[in-house]
Design an enzyme around this catalytic site. Sequence first.
Site, PDB file in Angstrom:
ATOM      1  N   ARG A   1      33.559 -37.526  37.954  1.00 14.08           N
ATOM      2  CA  ARG A   1      32.787 -38.044  39.082  1.00 14.08           C
ATOM      3  C   ARG A   1      33.769 -38.402  40.190  1.00 14.08           C
ATOM      4  O   ARG A   1      34.884 -38.856  39.944  1.00 14.08           O
ATOM      5  CB  ARG A   1      31.983 -39.284  38.686  1.00 14.08           C
ATOM      6  CG  ARG A   1      30.766 -38.992  37.817  1.00 14.08           C
ATOM      7  CD  ARG A   1      29.683 -38.264  38.606  1.00 14.08           C
ATOM      8  NE  ARG A   1      28.453 -38.072  37.841  1.00 14.08           N
ATOM      9  CZ  ARG A   1      28.136 -36.975  37.167  1.00 14.08           C
ATOM     10  NH1 ARG A   1      29.003 -35.954  37.152  1.00 14.08           N
ATOM     11  NH2 ARG A   1      26.991 -36.874  36.531  1.00 14.08           N
TER      12      ARG A   1
ATOM     13  N   GLU B   1      28.884 -37.225  47.518  1.00 17.00           N
ATOM     14  CA  GLU B   1      28.417 -35.829  47.582  1.00 17.00           C
ATOM     15  C   GLU B   1      27.026 -35.769  48.232  1.00 17.00           C
ATOM     16  O   GLU B   1      26.190 -36.621  47.991  1.00 17.00           O
ATOM     17  CB  GLU B   1      28.332 -35.250  46.164  1.00 17.00           C
ATOM     18  CG  GLU B   1      29.669 -35.070  45.498  1.00 17.00           C
ATOM     19  CD  GLU B   1      29.542 -34.428  44.116  1.00 17.00           C
ATOM     20  OE1 GLU B   1      28.485 -33.840  43.819  1.00 17.00           O
ATOM     21  OE2 GLU B   1      30.494 -34.521  43.342  1.00 17.00           O
TER      22      GLU B   1
ATOM     23  N   HIS C   1      30.864 -28.886  42.981  1.00 14.26           N
ATOM     24  CA  HIS C   1      30.221 -29.472  41.799  1.00 14.26           C
ATOM     25  C   HIS C   1      29.582 -28.380  40.940  1.00 14.26           C
ATOM     26  O   HIS C   1      28.378 -28.368  40.692  1.00 14.26           O
ATOM     27  CB  HIS C   1      29.158 -30.503  42.217  1.00 14.26           C
ATOM     28  CG  HIS C   1      28.863 -31.492  41.128  1.00 14.26           C
ATOM     29  ND1 HIS C   1      28.618 -32.821  41.372  1.00 14.26           N
ATOM     30  CD2 HIS C   1      28.750 -31.350  39.782  1.00 14.26           C
ATOM     31  CE1 HIS C   1      28.370 -33.454  40.228  1.00 14.26           C
ATOM     32  NE2 HIS C   1      28.444 -32.576  39.253  1.00 14.26           N
TER      33      HIS C   1
END
Length: 325
Positions: free
Chosen positions: A244, A273, A291
């Site tokens: 993360r 994000e 991602h």
Amino acid sequence: MQPAPGSRLRIGVTRALPDPVVAMLRRQHDLWINPDDRVLSPDELQELAARSDALIVTAFDRFNEAAIGRLAPCVKIVSTFSVGYEHIDVEAARKRGLAVLYTADVLSDAVAEMAIFLMLGAARRAHEGARLLYERKWVGWTPTQLVGVEVTGQRIGILGMGRIGRTISRRARGFDMTVHYHNRSRLSPDLEEGATYHARIEDLMAQSDVLVVAAPSTPTTRGSVNADRIALLPKDAIVVNIARGDLIDDDALIQALQAGRIAAAGLDVFNNEPRLDERYLSLANVFLQPHQGSSTMTARAKMGEILRDGIDAVLRGESPPNRLA
């Protein structure tokens, strides 16, 4: 009232899912899928919940205590299409009587592949090489062109040695890398597989020619990779993040990259994000992906299957292994 076992549930899905996953779920349940494939607003989430027995959400849908308290009584299950579940207040869900499911233990191979991909892309300056070609600036091979880092035989440090971390360690051994790790607690010898444990993150940093961040996002892990710890990495180290974004202090990492204190970074996840820190985009020694760690059809299908099986188990009154509450 809890839907009867074998009945068709009304399942609200907050984002588009791959076609095979949708087809699998529709064989047993009735789906409504967000047609815009965008993050729904808090009010839109509540509107979707009002006509659903169960929800399939993503890591970008926030279910804090207030949001859970507003859910319509018809909602009995919230399942997240992700391994991480920090976006759901599990304790609030438990108090509300919600079953919470996640996609446990199905992404290790896909995410480990992404970690190795980022490591190699960063080490071998893949971003710069691709740009030379796509911008038609390559004039031919020279002995000094894009000289990078050879990872074979180097030390890899893994911050977070869960299933994904352990899979990364096995892949890294294929490059004859020696494995070091930090975890909340030391693993048993059979799970360590010869890796060296460090009780302190600081000690791990000093032994990491390649640092891979693979820990979950928790109050104790957020900001773990900060300026003081980055300073302990060997010169010309490589930092990889497939966990993360909030585990890394962006200012600290960017400053180290700009100063040449570390050689490169390979990043698949970011703070805030999709609004990543734009300074990363101007750095030649950063290899970025949007991602994509779990983005294989094999992984996506497994994610759908584990949520389907978990939902059906809850309907039978059972507690599946991927249930959090």
